[in-house]
Scaffold this active site. Structure first.
Site, mmCIF file in Angstrom:
data_model
loop_
_atom_site.group_PDB
_atom_site.id
_atom_site.type_symbol
_atom_site.label_atom_id
_atom_site.label_comp_id
_atom_site.label_asym_id
_atom_site.label_seq_id
_atom_site.Cartn_x
_atom_site.Cartn_y
_atom_site.Cartn_z
ATOM 1 N N ARG A 221 15.537 -7.613 -43.879
ATOM 2 C CA ARG A 221 15.082 -8.217 -44.956
ATOM 3 C C ARG A 221 15.402 -9.785 -44.992
ATOM 4 O O ARG A 221 16.614 -10.118 -44.273
ATOM 5 C CB ARG A 221 16.027 -7.779 -46.211
ATOM 6 C CG ARG A 221 15.425 -6.102 -46.585
ATOM 7 C CD ARG A 221 13.828 -6.455 -47.184
ATOM 8 N NE ARG A 221 13.651 -5.114 -47.742
ATOM 9 C CZ ARG A 221 12.694 -4.328 -47.003
ATOM 10 N NH1 ARG A 221 12.154 -4.661 -45.794
ATOM 11 N NH2 ARG A 221 12.286 -3.144 -47.362
ATOM 12 N N HIS A 269 5.646 -10.357 -42.813
ATOM 13 C CA HIS A 269 6.295 -9.060 -43.085
ATOM 14 C C HIS A 269 5.389 -7.875 -42.648
ATOM 15 O O HIS A 269 4.857 -7.151 -43.527
ATOM 16 C CB HIS A 269 6.549 -8.863 -44.370
ATOM 17 C CG HIS A 269 7.374 -7.557 -45.181
ATOM 18 N ND1 HIS A 269 8.660 -7.904 -45.930
ATOM 19 C CD2 HIS A 269 7.825 -6.403 -44.270
ATOM 20 C CE1 HIS A 269 9.250 -6.785 -45.981
ATOM 21 N NE2 HIS A 269 8.901 -5.888 -45.053
HETATM 22 P P1 NAP Z 1 18.397 3.715 -41.571
HETATM 23 O O1 NAP Z 1 17.860 4.719 -41.019
HETATM 24 O O2 NAP Z 1 19.073 3.835 -43.033
HETATM 25 O O3 NAP Z 1 19.743 2.919 -40.735
HETATM 26 C C1 NAP Z 1 20.577 1.980 -41.412
HETATM 27 C C2 NAP Z 1 21.473 1.593 -40.144
HETATM 28 O O4 NAP Z 1 22.017 0.488 -40.675
HETATM 29 C C3 NAP Z 1 22.422 2.694 -39.922
HETATM 30 O O5 NAP Z 1 22.664 2.961 -38.564
HETATM 31 C C4 NAP Z 1 23.543 2.309 -40.739
HETATM 32 O O6 NAP Z 1 24.886 2.761 -40.278
HETATM 33 C C5 NAP Z 1 23.429 0.762 -40.629
HETATM 34 N N1 NAP Z 1 24.167 -0.022 -41.535
HETATM 35 C C6 NAP Z 1 24.197 0.156 -43.110
HETATM 36 N N2 NAP Z 1 24.915 -0.698 -43.540
HETATM 37 C C7 NAP Z 1 25.834 -0.984 -42.540
HETATM 38 C C8 NAP Z 1 26.952 -1.994 -42.598
HETATM 39 N N3 NAP Z 1 27.434 -2.368 -43.686
HETATM 40 N N4 NAP Z 1 27.633 -2.334 -41.420
HETATM 41 C C9 NAP Z 1 27.161 -1.760 -40.329
HETATM 42 N N5 NAP Z 1 25.687 -0.938 -40.323
HETATM 43 C C10 NAP Z 1 25.283 -0.572 -41.305
HETATM 44 O O7 NAP Z 1 17.103 2.574 -42.084
HETATM 45 P P2 NAP Z 1 16.032 2.264 -41.253
HETATM 46 O O8 NAP Z 1 14.817 3.300 -41.571
HETATM 47 O O9 NAP Z 1 16.502 2.313 -39.553
HETATM 48 O O10 NAP Z 1 15.371 0.987 -41.529
HETATM 49 C C11 NAP Z 1 16.231 -0.276 -41.545
HETATM 50 C C12 NAP Z 1 15.773 -1.355 -42.430
HETATM 51 O O11 NAP Z 1 14.413 -1.968 -41.832
HETATM 52 C C13 NAP Z 1 15.218 -0.767 -43.801
HETATM 53 O O12 NAP Z 1 16.244 -0.781 -44.815
HETATM 54 C C14 NAP Z 1 14.311 -2.154 -44.224
HETATM 55 O O13 NAP Z 1 14.778 -3.073 -44.957
HETATM 56 C C15 NAP Z 1 14.003 -2.575 -42.907
HETATM 57 N N6 NAP Z 1 12.299 -2.338 -42.566
HETATM 58 C C16 NAP Z 1 11.392 -3.499 -42.563
HETATM 59 C C17 NAP Z 1 10.137 -3.294 -42.173
HETATM 60 C C18 NAP Z 1 9.461 -4.543 -41.963
HETATM 61 O O14 NAP Z 1 8.104 -4.181 -41.858
HETATM 62 N N7 NAP Z 1 9.845 -5.615 -41.792
HETATM 63 C C19 NAP Z 1 9.671 -2.212 -42.169
HETATM 64 C C20 NAP Z 1 10.527 -0.888 -42.336
HETATM 65 C C21 NAP Z 1 11.880 -1.213 -42.548
HETATM 66 P P3 NAP Z 1 25.294 4.324 -40.172
HETATM 67 O O15 NAP Z 1 24.187 4.768 -38.812
HETATM 68 O O16 NAP Z 1 26.708 4.388 -39.913
HETATM 69 O O17 NAP Z 1 25.009 4.770 -41.389
HETATM 70 C C1 GLV Z 2 9.183 -2.454 -45.186
HETATM 71 O O1 GLV Z 2 9.871 -3.401 -45.191
HETATM 72 C C2 GLV Z 2 9.897 -1.199 -45.567
HETATM 73 O O2 GLV Z 2 11.069 -1.162 -46.019
HETATM 74 O O3 GLV Z 2 9.396 -0.174 -45.303
#
Ligand code: NAP
Ligand code: GLV
Length: 306
Positions: A221, A269
């Site tokens: 983000r 994005h």
């Molecule tokens: P997820 O499965 O919820 O994983 C989040 C990870 O971040 C977990 O390992 C979590 O730790 C860690 N985390 C959260 N808060 C933290 C903190 N304060 N300190 C250290 N580590 C922390 O999420 P995801 O599905 O992988 O997605 C991640 C993010 O990618 C989304 O929230 C979104 O913002 C972004 N995204 C972007 C796009 C794009 O097109 N640019 C697309 C999809 C997603 P734990 O393992 O200990 O819980």
């Molecule tokens: C895109 O940014 C998503 O969070 O899926």
């Protein structure tokens, strides 16, 4: 069962068709103000009015992985917020990050510039060992990216909130592990959710702790990054460059310095798009499970913010 579709900037017809095919018994409608109560909702950036008018929803299905936008709304206590779990995103994210990493590591920008001038010129090979990659966030996307980066032979570090063990990845956790994680990394990939704990986490102090010639890939983000701090570190030569997919304001305003900066690559994005077919299959499967009173995964911990 009644399902509302309330997704800003999304053409509803193909979604309604797909959801109806996957859940033939359901009555699925595009939400309009004043409509009667629904049981479930499929949403992206819904207005507060939708939430206020539908206090009896059993679950809210976000058609993205990140729920930071949704959690800014006033939600009824106890409402289940369900995020997308992969649904075809993790492989896209792995492609994007590996592309940005390898383009930087192999200096393909410099080769392209030479080629445009008709120059047949080589650059000295660099060692992968000198480009340890640090991945912030070891969730659904971060783990897949870590695996893909490790396949190319780069040393990989990972940072998460709770301690995690991952084959081939040196892991760190919590605020106490952050400094060591950064000091061990040269290329930093951000895959954290945006929460009060992670907002502005990419700043002068943290980015300044990367190994010399550091490189940032921000795919999570825009509000994770302090824009002015990145520019200052790039202009001082402390960081070598950045690939940015997400921004504080999207679309990135025309006059923003990131567009023209010679060390920054901007994409709109697009690193991991929501794929309609995979998303419908996942959401419909979870609605069917809830309707049968079965548990589902991907329910967000609202207090934690992800
Ligand atoms: P997820 O499965 O919820 O994983 C989040 C990870 O971040 C977990 O390992 C979590 O730790 C860690 N985390 C959260 N808060 C933290 C903190 N304060 N300190 C250290 N580590 C922390 O999420 P995801 O599905 O992988 O997605 C991640 C993010 O990618 C989304 O929230 C979104 O913002 C972004 N995204 C972007 C796009 C794009 O097109 N640019 C697309 C999809 C997603 P734990 O393992 O200990 O819980
Ligand atoms: C895109 O940014 C998503 O969070 O899926």
């Amino acid at each position: 069962m009644k399902i509302a579709f309330c997704c800003t900037d999304t053409r509803p017809e193909p979604w309604l068709q797909g959801l109806s095919a996957a859940l033939p018994q359901a009555d699925i409608q595009v939400w309009q103000p004043g409509m009667a109560p629904f049981d479930y909702a499929v949403v992206w950036a819904p207005p507060q009015q939708f939430i206020d008018e539908q206090p009896g929803l059993r679950a809210l299905f976000n058609i993205g992985a990140g729920v930071d936008g949704l959690l800014k709304l006033r939600l009824p206590p106890g409402l289940a917020v369900v995020r997308l779990e992969d649904a075809g995103m993790s492989v896209q994210m792995a492609e994007y990050v590996c592309h940005a990493l390898i383009r930087h590591f192999r200096e393909f920008d410099a080769y392209e510039a030479s080629a445009r001038q008709g120059q047949w010129s080589f650059r000295k090979p660099r060692s992968r060992a000198d480009f340890p990659v640090g991945i912030m966030g070891l969730g659904v996307l971060g783990r897949r990216v870590a695996q893909a980066v490790a396949q190319f032979g780069f040393p990989v570090n990972g940072w998460s909130r709770a301690p995690r063990a991952l084959d081939g990845v040196q892991t760190y956790s919590g605020p106490q592990g952050l400094q060591d994680f950064l000091a061990a990394s040269r290329v930093l990939v951000n895959l954290l959710p945006l929460t009060p704990d992670t907002e502005n986490i990419l700043n002068h102090d943290t980015l300044g702790r990367l190994q010399p010639g550091g490189y940032l890939i921000n795919v999570a983000r825009g509000a994770h990054l302090v824009d002015a701090d990145l520019l200052a570190l790039l202009d001082a030569g402390q960081l070598a460059g950045a690939t940015l997919d997400v921004f504080r304001t999207e679309p990135l305003p025309a006059q923003h310095p990131f567009w023209q900066h010679p060390k920054i690559t901007v994409t709109p994005h697009t690193s991991a798009r929501t794929l309609r077919g995979e998303t419908i299959a996942q959401v419909a499967g979870k609605i069917a499970r809830l309707a049968r009173q079965e548990p589902i995964t991907g329910v967000v911990d609202v207090a934690r913010g992800y």
